[in-house]
Write an enzyme that holds these catalytic residues in place. Structure first.
Site, PDB file in Angstrom:
ATOM      1  N   GLU A  36      -6.723   4.444   7.617  1.00  0.00           N
ATOM      2  CA  GLU A  36      -6.455   5.887   7.410  1.00  0.00           C
ATOM      3  C   GLU A  36      -7.663   6.572   6.791  1.00  0.00           C
ATOM      4  O   GLU A  36      -7.927   7.743   7.055  1.00  0.00           O
ATOM      5  CB  GLU A  36      -5.183   6.066   6.566  1.00  0.00           C
ATOM      6  CG  GLU A  36      -3.949   5.786   7.399  1.00  0.00           C
ATOM      7  CD  GLU A  36      -2.754   5.287   6.615  1.00  0.00           C
ATOM      8  OE1 GLU A  36      -2.740   5.417   5.379  1.00  0.00           O
ATOM      9  OE2 GLU A  36      -1.838   4.742   7.262  1.00  0.00           O
TER      10      GLU A  36
ATOM     11  N   SER B  51       3.017  -2.654  10.243  1.00  0.00           N
ATOM     12  CA  SER B  51       4.473  -2.661  10.443  1.00  0.00           C
ATOM     13  C   SER B  51       5.105  -4.011  10.116  1.00  0.00           C
ATOM     14  O   SER B  51       6.094  -4.407  10.748  1.00  0.00           O
ATOM     15  CB  SER B  51       4.832  -2.208  11.861  1.00  0.00           C
ATOM     16  OG  SER B  51       4.376  -0.869  12.074  1.00  0.00           O
TER      17      SER B  51
ATOM     18  N   GLY C 223       2.036   1.871  10.618  1.00  0.00           N
ATOM     19  CA  GLY C 223       2.964   2.994  10.489  1.00  0.00           C
ATOM     20  C   GLY C 223       3.633   3.367  11.800  1.00  0.00           C
ATOM     21  O   GLY C 223       4.269   4.427  11.887  1.00  0.00           O
TER      22      GLY C 223
ATOM     23  N   GLY D  58       2.695  -1.304   4.257  1.00  0.00           N
ATOM     24  CA  GLY D  58       2.826   0.109   3.916  1.00  0.00           C
ATOM     25  C   GLY D  58       4.294   0.473   3.725  1.00  0.00           C
ATOM     26  O   GLY D  58       4.873   0.260   2.657  1.00  0.00           O
ATOM     27  N   GLY D  59       4.902   0.993   4.791  1.00  0.00           N
ATOM     28  CA  GLY D  59       6.267   1.525   4.711  1.00  0.00           C
ATOM     29  C   GLY D  59       7.272   0.619   3.996  1.00  0.00           C
ATOM     30  O   GLY D  59       7.999   1.078   3.100  1.00  0.00           O
TER      31      GLY D  59
ATOM     32  N   ASN E 107       0.885  -1.177   0.000  1.00  0.00           N
ATOM     33  CA  ASN E 107       0.000   0.000   0.000  1.00  0.00           C
ATOM     34  C   ASN E 107       0.915   1.218   0.000  1.00  0.00           C
ATOM     35  O   ASN E 107       1.513   1.542   1.022  1.00  0.00           O
ATOM     36  CB  ASN E 107      -0.890  -0.015   1.250  1.00  0.00           C
ATOM     37  CG  ASN E 107      -1.704   1.257   1.371  1.00  0.00           C
ATOM     38  OD1 ASN E 107      -1.852   2.003   0.403  1.00  0.00           O
ATOM     39  ND2 ASN E 107      -2.238   1.494   2.553  1.00  0.00           N
ATOM     40  N   TRP E 108       1.012   1.861  -1.175  1.00  0.00           N
ATOM     41  CA  TRP E 108       1.980   2.961  -1.297  1.00  0.00           C
ATOM     42  C   TRP E 108       1.424   4.270  -0.758  1.00  0.00           C
ATOM     43  O   TRP E 108       2.135   5.261  -0.720  1.00  0.00           O
ATOM     44  CB  TRP E 108       2.432   3.080  -2.757  1.00  0.00           C
ATOM     45  CG  TRP E 108       3.406   2.005  -3.142  1.00  0.00           C
ATOM     46  CD1 TRP E 108       3.793   0.951  -2.376  1.00  0.00           C
ATOM     47  CD2 TRP E 108       4.126   1.903  -4.372  1.00  0.00           C
ATOM     48  NE1 TRP E 108       4.717   0.188  -3.063  1.00  0.00           N
ATOM     49  CE2 TRP E 108       4.939   0.738  -4.291  1.00  0.00           C
ATOM     50  CE3 TRP E 108       4.169   2.647  -5.549  1.00  0.00           C
ATOM     51  CZ2 TRP E 108       5.772   0.337  -5.322  1.00  0.00           C
ATOM     52  CZ3 TRP E 108       5.000   2.251  -6.588  1.00  0.00           C
ATOM     53  CH2 TRP E 108       5.795   1.109  -6.474  1.00  0.00           C
ATOM     54  N   LYS E 109       0.145   4.288  -0.398  1.00  0.00           N
ATOM     55  CA  LYS E 109      -0.457   5.497   0.192  1.00  0.00           C
ATOM     56  C   LYS E 109      -0.200   6.702  -0.707  1.00  0.00           C
ATOM     57  O   LYS E 109      -0.186   6.576  -1.907  1.00  0.00           O
ATOM     58  CB  LYS E 109       0.069   5.701   1.615  1.00  0.00           C
ATOM     59  CG  LYS E 109       0.013   4.415   2.446  1.00  0.00           C
ATOM     60  CD  LYS E 109       0.236   4.645   3.902  1.00  0.00           C
ATOM     61  CE  LYS E 109       0.250   3.295   4.612  1.00  0.00           C
ATOM     62  NZ  LYS E 109       0.199   3.403   6.047  1.00  0.00           N
TER      63      LYS E 109
ATOM     64  N   HIS F 185      -9.470   1.094   4.450  1.00  0.00           N
ATOM     65  CA  HIS F 185      -8.204   1.241   5.167  1.00  0.00           C
ATOM     66  C   HIS F 185      -8.415   2.153   6.371  1.00  0.00           C
ATOM     67  O   HIS F 185      -9.178   3.112   6.323  1.00  0.00           O
ATOM     68  CB  HIS F 185      -7.130   1.819   4.239  1.00  0.00           C
ATOM     69  CG  HIS F 185      -5.769   1.743   4.835  1.00  0.00           C
ATOM     70  ND1 HIS F 185      -5.291   2.688   5.720  1.00  0.00           N
ATOM     71  CD2 HIS F 185      -4.793   0.809   4.714  1.00  0.00           C
ATOM     72  CE1 HIS F 185      -4.078   2.338   6.106  1.00  0.00           C
ATOM     73  NE2 HIS F 185      -3.747   1.204   5.509  1.00  0.00           N
TER      74      HIS F 185
ATOM     75  N   GLU G  89      -5.779  -5.440  10.166  1.00  0.00           N
ATOM     76  CA  GLU G  89      -4.770  -4.425  10.443  1.00  0.00           C
ATOM     77  C   GLU G  89      -5.082  -3.717  11.764  1.00  0.00           C
ATOM     78  O   GLU G  89      -5.889  -2.779  11.788  1.00  0.00           O
ATOM     79  CB  GLU G  89      -4.740  -3.389   9.321  1.00  0.00           C
ATOM     80  CG  GLU G  89      -4.397  -3.967   7.967  1.00  0.00           C
ATOM     81  CD  GLU G  89      -3.729  -2.919   7.092  1.00  0.00           C
ATOM     82  OE1 GLU G  89      -2.573  -3.149   6.714  1.00  0.00           O
ATOM     83  OE2 GLU G  89      -4.327  -1.883   6.803  1.00  0.00           O
TER      84      GLU G  89
HETATM   85  C1  PEP Z   1      -0.879  -0.185   5.820  1.00  0.00           C
HETATM   86  O1  PEP Z   1      -0.851   0.961   5.424  1.00  0.00           O
HETATM   87  O2  PEP Z   1      -1.794  -0.919   5.508  1.00  0.00           O
HETATM   88  C2  PEP Z   1       0.211  -0.639   6.685  1.00  0.00           C
HETATM   89  C3  PEP Z   1       0.133  -1.830   7.207  1.00  0.00           C
HETATM   90  O3  PEP Z   1       1.253   0.235   6.886  1.00  0.00           O
HETATM   91  P1  PEP Z   1       2.645  -0.107   7.617  1.00  0.00           P
HETATM   92  O4  PEP Z   1       3.144  -1.394   7.027  1.00  0.00           O
HETATM   93  O5  PEP Z   1       3.538   1.045   7.295  1.00  0.00           O
HETATM   94  O6  PEP Z   1       2.351  -0.243   9.060  1.00  0.00           O
END
Ligand code: PEP
Length: 255
Positions: A100, A216, A176, A237-238, A13-15, A98, A170
């Site tokens: 966010e 994470s 994040g 994500g990251g 997920n590049w956001k 999601h 999640e």
């Molecule tokens: C996400 O955005 O779905 C996510 C899991 O982010 P991260 O891996 O950065 O926690």
């Protein structure tokens, strides 16, 4: 139950990161690193980057997804993108719900359900996100929250349509933050989701249903998380913004 009934899905997920040019460069860097993956590989990118992503991923094993879609087919919804538009553009996947979007953009369980409906009607594959916030975990109501989010989002989804749905568990406190659920915590909630799918549909549908963990996940912790019986992949994500890290997660899922 047999874990091998389920093919793991590793999704990035590049956001709100990367221009179209940066998107192409990163996908070109990833392609050779994930070419031998024995799992499905998906990268979800901002709307503006979808064409660049699909062009860069063409002919590879990387599938592209959007990060959201609207519930209406068309109309006066300035700034929104419909599921039909994504389908027409050739986009196969979409993330819905999601945290966010729930936290910052007023997404509710009902709007999530409406978006899931629209995406399935359009023939998209849905990565549906569910998860508790820290206060809910501390209150001991994680299971209720996750089950309610899942049940509402899947209301009216047929067993046939369910084949186009993946759930990403999640925990919001792990997204994040660098704080990951322990493998046991991740597995416990993914198992609860699978048991709910068995209740809502049947055991066979549940045995084949992909439940990812997200929060994470990185190249250092992925192997242990993905080894859990009810964890069938990850939403990342990251770490999905760094080709080598993402490739290591894909490699861990391929074992
Ligand atoms: C996400 O955005 O779905 C996510 C899991 O982010 P991260 O891996 O950065 O926690």
């Amino acid at each position: 139950m047999d874990k091998s009934l389920r093919r793991p899905v590793i999704a990035g997920n590049w956001k709100m990161n990367n221009t179209p040019e940066q998107t192409k460069a990163l996908i070109n860097a990833m392609k050779p690193l994930v070419a031998d993956a024995d799992c499905d590989v998906v990268l979800c990118v901002p709307f503006i980057d979808l064409y660049a992503a699909m062009e860069a991923a063409a002919g590879s094993n990387i599938k592209i997804g959007a990060e959201n879609c609207h519930w209406a087919e068309k109309g006066a919804f300035t700034g929104e993108v419909s599921a039909d538009m994504l389908k027409a553009a050739g986009v196969p996947y979409v993330i819905i719900g999601h945290s966010e979007r729930r936290q910052y953009f007023g997404e509710t369980d009902v709007t999530v359900r409406n978006r899931v409906r629209a995406a399935l009607n359009a023939g998209l594959k849905v990565i549906l996100c569910v998860g508790e916030v820290l206060a809910e975990r501390k209150l001991g109501i994680t299971e209720q929250i996750v089950c309610a989010q899942t049940e509402i989002a899947l209301a009216g989804v047929s067993e046939e349509e369910l084949k186009n749905v993946i759930i990403a568990y999640e925990p919001v406190w792990a997204i994040g933050t660098g704080e990951t659920a322990t493998p046991e915590q991740a597995n416990e909630v993914c198992a609860v989701i699978r048991a709910l799918i068995a209740r809502l549909y049947n055991k066979d549908a549940a045995d084949r249903f992909v439940v990812q963990y997200g929060g994470s996940m990185n190249d250092g912790n992925a192997a242990e998380l993905l080894a859990q019986y009810d964890v069938d992949g990850g939403l990342i994500g990251g770490a999905s913004l760094v080709a080598e890290k993402f490739a290591k997660i894909v490699e861990a899922a391929s074992k």
